[in-house]
Enzyme design. Structure first.
Site, short mmCIF file in Angstrom:
data_model
loop_
_atom_site.label_atom_id
_atom_site.label_comp_id
_atom_site.label_asym_id
_atom_site.label_seq_id
_atom_site.Cartn_x
_atom_site.Cartn_y
_atom_site.Cartn_z
N ARG A 104 0.88 -1.18 0.00
CA ARG A 104 0.00 0.00 0.00
C ARG A 104 0.91 1.22 0.00
NH1 ARG A 104 -5.37 1.57 3.34
NH2 ARG A 104 -6.14 0.02 1.88
N HIS A 131 -7.51 1.00 -6.39
CA HIS A 131 -7.70 0.07 -5.27
C HIS A 131 -8.38 -1.18 -5.82
CE1 HIS A 131 -7.86 -1.35 -1.30
NE2 HIS A 131 -8.60 -0.42 -0.70
N GLN A 134 -10.25 -3.78 -3.55
CA GLN A 134 -11.52 -3.26 -3.05
C GLN A 134 -12.61 -3.43 -4.12
OE1 GLN A 134 -12.25 -1.66 0.08
NE2 GLN A 134 -14.31 -2.04 -0.70
N ASP A 226 -17.38 7.37 -0.96
CA ASP A 226 -16.11 7.17 -0.26
C ASP A 226 -15.80 8.51 0.42
OD1 ASP A 226 -13.53 6.40 0.52
OD2 ASP A 226 -12.67 6.50 -1.49
N CYS A 267 -16.55 1.81 0.79
CA CYS A 267 -15.37 0.95 0.99
C CYS A 267 -14.92 0.95 2.45
CB CYS A 267 -14.24 1.41 0.09
SG CYS A 267 -13.84 3.15 0.31
N ARG A 295 -14.00 -8.81 1.54
CA ARG A 295 -12.57 -8.55 1.29
C ARG A 295 -11.76 -9.82 1.62
NH1 ARG A 295 -10.43 -3.38 1.28
NH2 ARG A 295 -8.64 -4.48 0.45
N1 NVA Z 1 -10.14 6.89 -1.03
C1 NVA Z 1 -9.74 6.36 0.25
C2 NVA Z 1 -9.97 4.89 0.30
C3 NVA Z 1 -9.69 4.22 1.61
C4 NVA Z 1 -9.90 2.76 1.57
C5 NVA Z 1 -8.29 6.71 0.52
O1 NVA Z 1 -7.50 6.78 -0.45
O2 NVA Z 1 -7.94 6.95 1.66
N1 CP Z 2 -11.36 -0.24 2.44
C1 CP Z 2 -10.07 -0.35 2.81
O1 CP Z 2 -9.16 -0.61 2.01
O2 CP Z 2 -9.87 -0.19 4.14
P1 CP Z 2 -8.46 0.00 4.87
O3 CP Z 2 -7.93 1.33 4.44
O4 CP Z 2 -8.79 -0.06 6.31
O5 CP Z 2 -7.55 -1.12 4.43
#
Ligand code: NVA
Ligand code: CP
Length: 308
Positions: A104, A131, A134, A226, A267, A295
């Site tokens: 990540r 993502h 997801q 989101d 998400c 997930r």
């Molecule tokens: N758009 C959000 C998704 C988190 C799972 C982010 O990038 O933080």
């Molecule tokens: N939806 C998702 O990816 O959650 P986290 O950021 O907690 O991994």
């Protein structure tokens, strides 16, 4: 079919490959017992987190363990990466010790560099652009709830970034119409829209962009939102709140513009009172907890298919 494949974006998956994963996930979700714990025995997953995660981290770790494999979870800040060792050299080291990597990162380019330098598969555990895990889990959840995929209408309300982009790619491949309602300046990337539109031509679906969430929500089968303040955007909080609120909040009124059996998706993590009201998130149309549960099942599917 998918052995050794990197998962950087859903655009790298054909419609057949996506259907294959959905079918496999349906089987795997029902399966339990000893044979499951033999699937990845002797295999090791390394996970690297440059930024926080709850669901992705825990579901991948639980998935790997339930399949009999081992997991090493690494924080970027504790690796020599944080002292300037290159991603290319780190990739070469990782492949000496482990079989697959989930990362990540704040820049999608980092994943591409890891993938270019390592022979082992690299999975995107979320970047600022995509993502994919997801979106795969979301499409599985939609299929589970609706019993079909082709011809459904998914309305996205809010920021057109990573999760939205991955949904555009997955939905357009599989024949789900997607309509994105977002403020000016917060649209999905042009490249992603173009890929999505090309995929949609082949699957007979459509990808549209509008400004008004009320127009977008009309007759929706699915309404998805989101956070307005994605990871790394914290400094823009005030400015973003002014732009997105109140117009882009998913309220009961917006939800009711959808079909009678509309479902609400997110998400997570959610910010109640910002992108969605308590009433909607905790209401009867919300499937957010099923999404989160899936997930685990989709990560198991990805790991077992990619590691063969
Ligand atoms: N758009 C959000 C998704 C988190 C799972 C982010 O990038 O933080
Ligand atoms: N939806 C998702 O990816 O959650 P986290 O950021 O907690 O991994």
């Amino acid at each position: 079919m998918l052995e050794g494949k990197d998962v950087l974006t859903l655009q790298n998956f054909s419609t057949d490959e996506l259907w294959f994963l959905l079918q496999k996930c349906k089987q795997l979700k029902r399966r339990e017992g000893r044979s499951l714990r033999q699937l990845l025995r002797g295999k090791t997953l390394a996970m690297i987190f440059e930024i926080p995660s709850t669901r992705t981290r825990i579901s991948f770790e639980a998935a790997m363990k339930q399949l009999g494999g081992d997991v090493i979870t690494l924080e970027w800040k504790n690796l020599q990466l944080s002292r300037g060792e290159s991603l290319e050299d780190t990739a070469k080291i990782l492949e000496l010790y482990v079989d697959i990597v989930v990362a990540r990162v704040t820049k999608h380019e980092y994943l591409q560099r890891l993938a270019n330098s390592a022979e082992i598969p690299i999975i995107n555990g979320m970047s600022e652009r995509f993502h994919p895990c997801q979106a795969l889990s979301d499409i599985f959840s939609i299929w589970e709830k609706k019993g079909e995929i082709q011809g459904l209408k998914l309305t996205w309300v809010g920021d057109g970034n990573n999760v939205c982009s991955s949904l555009i790619l997955g939905c357009s491949r599989l024949g789900i119409d997607m309509i994105v309602a977002c403020p000016k300046g917060y649209e999905p990337e042009e490249t992603v829209l173009q890929w999505g539109k090309n995929n949609a031509k082949e699957s007979g679906s459509k990808i549209e962009l509008v400004r008004d969430p009320k127009i977008a929500a009309r007759d929706a089968d699915i309404i998805y939102t989101d956070t307005f303040i994605s990871t790394g955007m914290e400094k823009e909080k005030r400015e973003r709140e002014k732009i997105f609120l109140p117009r882009y909040q998913v309220t009961q009124h917006i939800l009711e513009l959808g079909k009678k059996d509309v479902i609400f998706m997110h998400c997570l993590p959610a910010h109640r009172g910002e992108e969605v009201t308590h009433e909607v998130l905790d209401g009867p149309s919300s499937i957010v907890w099923d999404q989160a549960e899936n997930r685990l099942h989709t990560q198991k599917t990805l790991l077992s298919e990619i590691l063969g």
